[in-house]
Design a protein around this motif. Structure first.
Motif, PDB file in Angstrom:
ATOM      1  N   THR A 191      20.417  54.914  47.155  1.00  0.00           N
ATOM      2  CA  THR A 191      21.668  54.239  46.816  1.00  0.00           C
ATOM      3  C   THR A 191      22.448  53.915  48.081  1.00  0.00           C
ATOM      4  N   LEU A 192      22.499  54.857  49.007  1.00  0.00           N
ATOM      5  CA  LEU A 192      23.192  54.634  50.273  1.00  0.00           C
ATOM      6  C   LEU A 192      22.573  53.447  51.011  1.00  0.00           C
ATOM      7  N   ARG A 193      21.263  53.384  51.019  1.00  0.00           N
ATOM      8  CA  ARG A 193      20.573  52.261  51.671  1.00  0.00           C
ATOM      9  C   ARG A 193      20.901  50.942  50.983  1.00  0.00           C
ATOM     10  N   GLU A 194      20.902  50.951  49.665  1.00  0.00           N
ATOM     11  CA  GLU A 194      21.210  49.742  48.904  1.00  0.00           C
ATOM     12  C   GLU A 194      22.629  49.254  49.185  1.00  0.00           C
ATOM     13  N   VAL A 195      23.560  50.176  49.324  1.00  0.00           N
ATOM     14  CA  VAL A 195      24.952  49.819  49.588  1.00  0.00           C
ATOM     15  C   VAL A 195      25.131  49.348  51.033  1.00  0.00           C
ATOM     16  N   TRP A 196      24.426  49.955  51.974  1.00  0.00           N
ATOM     17  CA  TRP A 196      24.650  49.658  53.390  1.00  0.00           C
ATOM     18  C   TRP A 196      23.880  48.432  53.884  1.00  0.00           C
ATOM     19  N   VAL A 197      22.644  48.300  53.515  1.00  0.00           N
ATOM     20  CA  VAL A 197      21.819  47.215  54.073  1.00  0.00           C
ATOM     21  C   VAL A 197      22.128  45.920  53.333  1.00  0.00           C
ATOM     22  N   GLU A 198      22.720  44.983  54.056  1.00  0.00           N
ATOM     23  CA  GLU A 198      23.161  43.713  53.496  1.00  0.00           C
ATOM     24  C   GLU A 198      22.002  42.742  53.305  1.00  0.00           C
ATOM     25  N   ARG A 199      22.136  41.947  52.277  1.00  0.00           N
ATOM     26  CA  ARG A 199      21.212  40.838  52.061  1.00  0.00           C
ATOM     27  C   ARG A 199      21.906  39.564  52.550  1.00  0.00           C
ATOM     28  N   PRO A 200      21.137  38.534  52.936  1.00  0.00           N
ATOM     29  CA  PRO A 200      21.767  37.275  53.345  1.00  0.00           C
ATOM     30  C   PRO A 200      22.671  36.748  52.236  1.00  0.00           C
ATOM     31  N   PRO A 201      23.810  36.186  52.581  1.00  0.00           N
ATOM     32  CA  PRO A 201      24.194  35.740  53.920  1.00  0.00           C
ATOM     33  C   PRO A 201      24.786  36.834  54.792  1.00  0.00           C
ATOM     34  N   GLY A 202      24.791  38.063  54.324  1.00  0.00           N
ATOM     35  CA  GLY A 202      25.291  39.175  55.125  1.00  0.00           C
ATOM     36  C   GLY A 202      24.284  39.617  56.159  1.00  0.00           C
ATOM     37  N   ARG A 203      24.664  40.622  56.912  1.00  0.00           N
ATOM     38  CA  ARG A 203      23.821  41.109  58.007  1.00  0.00           C
ATOM     39  C   ARG A 203      24.108  42.587  58.242  1.00  0.00           C
ATOM     40  N   THR A 204      23.081  43.324  58.614  1.00  0.00           N
ATOM     41  CA  THR A 204      23.235  44.709  59.059  1.00  0.00           C
ATOM     42  C   THR A 204      22.701  44.772  60.483  1.00  0.00           C
ATOM     43  N   SER A 205      23.402  45.486  61.345  1.00  0.00           N
ATOM     44  CA  SER A 205      22.977  45.593  62.735  1.00  0.00           C
ATOM     45  C   SER A 205      22.972  47.060  63.162  1.00  0.00           C
ATOM     46  N   VAL A 206      22.358  47.306  64.308  1.00  0.00           N
ATOM     47  CA  VAL A 206      22.326  48.645  64.900  1.00  0.00           C
ATOM     48  C   VAL A 206      22.684  48.540  66.376  1.00  0.00           C
ATOM     49  N   ALA A 207      23.301  49.606  66.883  1.00  0.00           N
ATOM     50  CA  ALA A 207      23.573  49.759  68.311  1.00  0.00           C
ATOM     51  C   ALA A 207      22.542  50.741  68.839  1.00  0.00           C
ATOM     52  N   VAL A 208      21.756  50.296  69.800  1.00  0.00           N
ATOM     53  CA  VAL A 208      20.626  51.073  70.288  1.00  0.00           C
ATOM     54  C   VAL A 208      20.815  51.379  71.769  1.00  0.00           C
ATOM     55  N   ASP A 209      20.652  52.660  72.129  1.00  0.00           N
ATOM     56  CA  ASP A 209      20.706  53.106  73.514  1.00  0.00           C
ATOM     57  C   ASP A 209      19.463  52.634  74.263  1.00  0.00           C
ATOM     58  N   HIS A 210      19.493  52.755  75.583  1.00  0.00           N
ATOM     59  CA  HIS A 210      18.362  52.341  76.423  1.00  0.00           C
ATOM     60  C   HIS A 210      17.062  53.058  76.069  1.00  0.00           C
ATOM     61  N   ASP A 211      17.173  54.253  75.470  1.00  0.00           N
ATOM     62  CA  ASP A 211      15.974  55.011  75.105  1.00  0.00           C
ATOM     63  C   ASP A 211      15.486  54.717  73.680  1.00  0.00           C
ATOM     64  N   GLY A 212      16.126  53.763  72.999  1.00  0.00           N
ATOM     65  CA  GLY A 212      15.719  53.391  71.648  1.00  0.00           C
ATOM     66  C   GLY A 212      16.412  54.156  70.537  1.00  0.00           C
ATOM     67  N   THR A 213      17.338  55.051  70.896  1.00  0.00           N
ATOM     68  CA  THR A 213      18.055  55.825  69.894  1.00  0.00           C
ATOM     69  C   THR A 213      19.169  54.985  69.275  1.00  0.00           C
ATOM     70  N   VAL A 214      19.201  54.965  67.949  1.00  0.00           N
ATOM     71  CA  VAL A 214      20.266  54.260  67.239  1.00  0.00           C
ATOM     72  C   VAL A 214      21.529  55.121  67.302  1.00  0.00           C
ATOM     73  N   ARG A 215      22.613  54.550  67.838  1.00  0.00           N
ATOM     74  CA  ARG A 215      23.874  55.272  68.009  1.00  0.00           C
ATOM     75  C   ARG A 215      24.934  54.857  66.997  1.00  0.00           C
ATOM     76  N   GLY A 216      24.706  53.711  66.339  1.00  0.00           N
ATOM     77  CA  GLY A 216      25.667  53.240  65.361  1.00  0.00           C
ATOM     78  C   GLY A 216      25.094  52.077  64.579  1.00  0.00           C
ATOM     79  N   THR A 217      25.809  51.695  63.531  1.00  0.00           N
ATOM     80  CA  THR A 217      25.354  50.617  62.675  1.00  0.00           C
ATOM     81  C   THR A 217      26.558  49.890  62.091  1.00  0.00           C
ATOM     82  N   ALA A 218      26.340  48.642  61.735  1.00  0.00           N
ATOM     83  CA  ALA A 218      27.394  47.827  61.136  1.00  0.00           C
ATOM     84  C   ALA A 218      26.800  46.994  60.017  1.00  0.00           C
ATOM     85  N   LYS A 219      27.651  46.636  59.069  1.00  0.00           N
ATOM     86  CA  LYS A 219      27.275  45.687  58.024  1.00  0.00           C
ATOM     87  C   LYS A 219      28.381  44.661  57.930  1.00  0.00           C
TER      88      LYS A 219
END
Length: 162
Positions: A38-66
């Motif tokens: 349910t959390l995934r369904e609520v957070w991950v946007e479908r077009p025309p929306g967008r979900t993004s991630v902030a990734v550190d130099h080592d590939g670690t996800v530090r944050g996310t936006a929708k």
């Protein structure tokens, strides 16, 4: 810090960020009892929306936006967005980078403005960041969020033109 589109391969790193923020219950009106699906369904946007991630130099996800249209039809010219940052990455510019990128995305998509519908008034770091990025509080719904330690607090509606 790289901001990029979310992919399904990011879920294993995004899910704990979402779970921590939702469980804290002090910034998002999401149900801590929601299963991961349910959390995934609520957070991950479908077009025309967008979900993004902030990734550190080592590939670690530090944050996310929708982000996406705030409303359908006649309200679709105004964007909205939400942001979550990993606890160990807060205060390092991740939220700012995500918000700036969301604003740029909204401009590129042709939105006229961005509106946040429910910023918890006691989330002072987010409110201050949004103000620095040009948002104004255009109203506060009193006692509309049940904060776990402060009781009922207000939710700000914040807005800025693009």
């Amino acid at each position: 810090m790289l901001i990029r589109d979310y992919t399904d391969a990011d879920w294993d790193q995004v899910r704990p960020i979402l779970a921590d923020v939702v469980t804290a219950a002090d910034t998002f009106a999401y149900d801590a009892d929601w299963p991961p699906e349910t959390l995934r369904e609520v957070w991950v946007e479908r077009p025309p929306g967008r979900t993004s991630v902030a990734v550190d130099h080592d590939g670690t996800v530090r944050g996310t936006a929708k982000m996406g249209p705030n409303r359908p039809g006649p309200g679709s010219h105004v964007a909205t967005a939400s942001f979550m940052v990993a606890a160990d990455a807060r205060g390092r510019g991740v939220g700012r980078a995500l918000c700036e990128e969301a604003l740029d995305w909204a401009r590129r998509q042709g939105f006229a403005a961005m509106q946040f519908n429910a910023v918890v008034e006691t989330n002072t770091s987010a409110v201050a960041l949004y103000r620095r990025l040009g948002f104004s509080v255009i109203g506060t719904v009193p006692e509309s969020f049940g904060h776990p330690t402060m009781g009922r607090v207000g939710l700000h509606v914040m807005h800025r033109r693009l």
